[in-house]
Design an enzyme around this catalytic site. Structure first.
Site, PDB file in Angstrom:
ATOM      1  N   CYS A 123      -1.837   9.494  -6.914  1.00 38.72           N
ATOM      2  CA  CYS A 123      -1.863  10.897  -6.785  1.00 38.72           C
ATOM      3  C   CYS A 123      -2.625  11.808  -7.931  1.00 38.72           C
ATOM      4  O   CYS A 123      -3.274  12.518  -7.679  1.00 38.72           O
ATOM      5  CB  CYS A 123      -0.482  11.513  -6.523  1.00 38.72           C
ATOM      6  SG  CYS A 123       0.842  11.482  -7.966  1.00 38.72           S
ATOM      7  N   GLU A 138       6.320  16.383  -3.073  1.00 39.40           N
ATOM      8  CA  GLU A 138       5.460  15.840  -4.271  1.00 39.40           C
ATOM      9  C   GLU A 138       4.142  15.324  -3.336  1.00 39.40           C
ATOM     10  O   GLU A 138       3.989  13.944  -2.726  1.00 39.40           O
ATOM     11  CB  GLU A 138       5.897  14.879  -4.859  1.00 39.40           C
ATOM     12  CG  GLU A 138       7.178  15.378  -5.520  1.00 39.40           C
ATOM     13  CD  GLU A 138       6.817  16.309  -6.808  1.00 39.40           C
ATOM     14  OE1 GLU A 138       5.776  16.268  -7.112  1.00 39.40           O
ATOM     15  OE2 GLU A 138       7.753  16.795  -7.289  1.00 39.40           O
TER      16      GLU A 138
HETATM   17  P1  NAD Z   1       1.912   9.231   4.031  1.00 43.83           P
HETATM   18  O1  NAD Z   1       2.340  10.692   3.940  1.00 43.83           O
HETATM   19  O2  NAD Z   1       1.371   8.447   5.064  1.00 43.83           O
HETATM   20  O3  NAD Z   1       3.495   8.514   3.994  1.00 43.83           O
HETATM   21  C1  NAD Z   1       4.623   8.956   3.372  1.00 43.83           C
HETATM   22  C2  NAD Z   1       5.927   8.405   3.739  1.00 43.83           C
HETATM   23  O4  NAD Z   1       6.375   9.284   4.999  1.00 43.83           O
HETATM   24  C3  NAD Z   1       5.933   7.155   4.204  1.00 43.83           C
HETATM   25  O5  NAD Z   1       7.242   6.732   3.995  1.00 43.83           O
HETATM   26  C4  NAD Z   1       5.597   7.327   5.937  1.00 43.83           C
HETATM   27  O6  NAD Z   1       6.434   6.337   6.626  1.00 43.83           O
HETATM   28  C5  NAD Z   1       6.729   8.531   6.174  1.00 43.83           C
HETATM   29  N1  NAD Z   1       6.388   9.234   7.201  1.00 43.83           N
HETATM   30  C6  NAD Z   1       5.316   9.245   8.094  1.00 43.83           C
HETATM   31  N2  NAD Z   1       5.669   9.862   9.267  1.00 43.83           N
HETATM   32  C7  NAD Z   1       6.855  10.537   9.041  1.00 43.83           C
HETATM   33  C8  NAD Z   1       7.663  11.613   9.882  1.00 43.83           C
HETATM   34  N3  NAD Z   1       7.339  12.011  10.917  1.00 43.83           N
HETATM   35  N4  NAD Z   1       8.772  11.926   9.317  1.00 43.83           N
HETATM   36  C9  NAD Z   1       9.253  11.435   8.090  1.00 43.83           C
HETATM   37  N5  NAD Z   1       8.641  10.347   7.337  1.00 43.83           N
HETATM   38  C10 NAD Z   1       7.356  10.140   7.699  1.00 43.83           C
HETATM   39  O7  NAD Z   1       1.598   8.794   2.621  1.00 43.83           O
HETATM   40  P2  NAD Z   1       0.869   7.604   1.962  1.00 43.83           P
HETATM   41  O8  NAD Z   1      -0.480   7.064   2.647  1.00 43.83           O
HETATM   42  O9  NAD Z   1       1.956   6.544   1.866  1.00 43.83           O
HETATM   43  O10 NAD Z   1       0.753   8.051   0.277  1.00 43.83           O
HETATM   44  C11 NAD Z   1      -0.591   8.561   0.000  1.00 43.83           C
HETATM   45  C12 NAD Z   1      -0.318  10.114  -0.356  1.00 43.83           C
HETATM   46  O11 NAD Z   1       0.926  10.312  -1.089  1.00 43.83           O
HETATM   47  C13 NAD Z   1      -1.480  10.663  -1.097  1.00 43.83           C
HETATM   48  O12 NAD Z   1      -1.802  12.010  -0.619  1.00 43.83           O
HETATM   49  C14 NAD Z   1      -1.054  10.631  -2.687  1.00 43.83           C
HETATM   50  O13 NAD Z   1      -1.590  11.689  -3.365  1.00 43.83           O
HETATM   51  C15 NAD Z   1       0.403  11.174  -2.386  1.00 43.83           C
HETATM   52  N6  NAD Z   1       1.372  10.898  -3.587  1.00 43.83           N
HETATM   53  C16 NAD Z   1       1.758  12.019  -4.140  1.00 43.83           C
HETATM   54  C17 NAD Z   1       2.669  11.825  -5.409  1.00 43.83           C
HETATM   55  C18 NAD Z   1       3.084  12.784  -6.220  1.00 43.83           C
HETATM   56  O14 NAD Z   1       3.954  12.569  -7.161  1.00 43.83           O
HETATM   57  N7  NAD Z   1       2.647  14.185  -6.060  1.00 43.83           N
HETATM   58  C19 NAD Z   1       2.913  10.511  -5.809  1.00 43.83           C
HETATM   59  C20 NAD Z   1       2.368   9.360  -4.985  1.00 43.83           C
HETATM   60  C21 NAD Z   1       1.452   9.801  -3.955  1.00 43.83           C
END
Ligand code: NAD
Length: 482
Positions: free
Chosen positions: A265, A230
């Site tokens: 998002c 997502e």
């Molecule tokens: P992010 O991608 O930076 O982090 C998401 C998660 O991934 C965090 O828990 C992070 O610690 C983890 N992570 C980082 N590197 C990793 C790795 N190598 N392996 C596994 N996990 C790892 O996202 P963010 O900045 O926290 O959130 C913002 C983004 O999320 C925006 O693009 C937003 O649109 C999206 N988002 C989407 C939805 C949806 O339902 N489609 C909902 C909320 C947010």
């Protein structure tokens, strides 16, 4: 890396909100192994027993909702009402899953002249739930509730930018569940990678950004582990020429962009208005914003927008606005500031509406994920749809019109996983409506029956009629005729 993750309040940087332990890969391994052992027993229980345990888990969280909401507001910078709403909605969702899962996950039996067919919904095993900081409770519950109902165990890895409220919430939920069935581990990429690549993880459910998603999907692929992703969106808002620009819908549209400081998002991220109504729209929008948008401390009364999450986010967003202005755009201030808040004490970014910006500016072409929104004009409906469908992302969109049929007709032409009509963002969601993206906004669905079925795999037991009761059937290597 081991040690502790510390979190300071983004509205008051001098305030330490709390710390959590960071999990080294060996700790992640131990957690997954314990979850795997717990899952084997859990999967053998009847679904009625599992959903009863889920209901008890909600009851364990509910009394702490006010404290959890305040903790979430202080660690994330989201306003208190937003945090209360998120946690309340997460509890409602969990109860809804408890009601619906026995129907969605029931075995389906077909016994007729063609033979006997049993469709079973079996769990994947241990589900790794990797969540972002911006709505840590609901985005974790969207994975935890259906996964547990389907007989999986769950290990949640929240974002280090908001680990505290979800840590406490998972512990409360777990108090009503078998040991080790639902656990939380903390950390950044190292802990996340150890979890995603673990051979005992049966499915990875990820919500976050596109760049991280690609790393996660690649790591999961090393074990051929299925994923549900997502990701972000760049949601267009299509105001048709008969759209109602009166204060009530305009207030809704303003908050569709600036709730959670635009860090949602499915926020309204690009506004398309008819060229002939541009000035009328901007005036109506700014007036509605004066009424509903107040920047300040998330815990202060009357504040509807807090800071952004980090200094990097603040710098990125102000950079996007400066770039848009350098390309000929005009940044208009939106809403008002709370006089009681010291805006220098945190990562506050003044909300803006940017007019006259070219469509290829990053502010328009990319997900801004912050409190600034471009206004674009159009003349022709086909051109409008083509521009709304531009780009790699396809999470949400909205169509605004006095004529609902017209809005639905335009909605059908949009490349988006979820199109809202006369609203946008969380006000337009429904528990029964599957949510997720098309194009590069991800795959798989949350909410709805599909969001429950996402955590079960369909397995079949089949007795073909031709081989029953001594039937000889067709030749040993022949295909069936139906
Ligand atoms: P992010 O991608 O930076 O982090 C998401 C998660 O991934 C965090 O828990 C992070 O610690 C983890 N992570 C980082 N590197 C990793 C790795 N190598 N392996 C596994 N996990 C790892 O996202 P963010 O900045 O926290 O959130 C913002 C983004 O999320 C925006 O693009 C937003 O649109 C999206 N988002 C989407 C939805 C949806 O339902 N489609 C909902 C909320 C947010």
């Amino acid at each position: 890396m081991t040690g502790r993750i510390t979190r300071h309040n983004p509205a008051r940087l001098y305030e330490l909100v709390g710390t959590v332990p960071s999990a080294a890969p060996a700790r992640v391994d131990a957690v997954v192994r314990a979850a795997d052992a717990a899952q084997r027993t859990w999967a053998r229980t009847d679904i009625a027993e599992r959903v009863a345990a889920l209901r008890a888990a909600v009851d364990a969280v509910e009394p702490e909702l006010p404290q959890l909401a305040e903790l979430l507001a202080r660690e994330s910078g989201k306003v208190l009402a937003d945090c209360r709403g998120e946690i309340g909605f997460a509890l409602t969702f969990l109860r809804w899953v408890a009601d619906q899962a026995p129907r969605v996950l029931a075995d389906t039996a077909l016994d007729d002249a063609a033979g006997r067919l049993l469709l079973r919904r079996r769990p994947y095993g241990v589900v790794a739930a990797i969540t972002p900081w911006n709505a840590p409770i609901i985005l974790s519950f969207l994975k935890i509730a259906p996964a547990l109902a389907a007989g999986n165990a769950v290990v949640v890895k929240p974002s280090p930018l908001a680990p505290l409220a979800i840590d406490r919430t998972v512990r409360l939920l777990s108090s009503a569940l078998p040991d080790a069935l639902l656990q939380v581990v903390h950390g950044e990429a190292e802990a996340g990678a150890a979890l995603v690549g673990h051979p005992l993880v049966g499915k990875v459910a990820f919500t976050g950004g596109a760049a991280t998603a690609r790393v996660v999907a690649a790591a999961a692929a090393t074990q051929t582990t299925p994923t549900v992703l997502e990701l972000g969106g760049n949601d267009p808002v299509l105001l048709l020429d008969d759209a109602d620009l009166s204060p009530e819908p305009m207030r809704r549209l303003v908050m569709a962009s600036y709730a959670t400081s635009g860090q949602v998002c499915m926020a309204a991220k690009r506004l398309y208005v008819p060229e002939t109504r541009h000035d009328e729209f901007v005036a109506a929008y700014l007036q509605a914003a004066d009424e509903v948008l107040c920047l300040g401390d998330p815990l202060a009364d009357g504040v509807s927008m807090g800071p952004v999450v980090t200094a990097e986010a603040a710098a990125r967003i102000t950079g996007l606005v400066a770039d848009a202005v350098a390309r000929g755009g005009r940044a208009l201030p939106v809403g008002r500031a709370d006089p009681g808040t010291d805006l220098r004490a945190g990562h506050f970014v003044a909300p803006t509406l940017v007019t006259g910006v070219p469509e290829d500016a990053p502010l328009v072409a990319e997900e801004q994920f912050g409190p600034t929104v471009p206004v674009l004009t159009y003349r022709d409906a086909d051109d409008l749809v083509a521009r709304a469908n531009t780009g790699e992302l396809g999470l949400g969109a909205s169509v605004w019109s006095a004529d609902e049929e017209r809005a639905f007709a335009v909605a059908r032409r949009l490349d988006a996983g979820f199109v809202f009509v006369n609203t946008h963002n969380r006000t337009g969601m429904a528990l029964r409506a599957p949510f997720g993206g098309v194009k590069r906004s991800g795959y798989g669905r949350e909410y709805g029956d599909e969001g429950i079925a996402e955590y079960a795999q369909t397995c079949v037991v089949h007795a073909p009629a031709v081989f029953r009761a001594g039937g000889a059937g067709a030749a040993a290597n022949a295909y069936p005729s139906s």
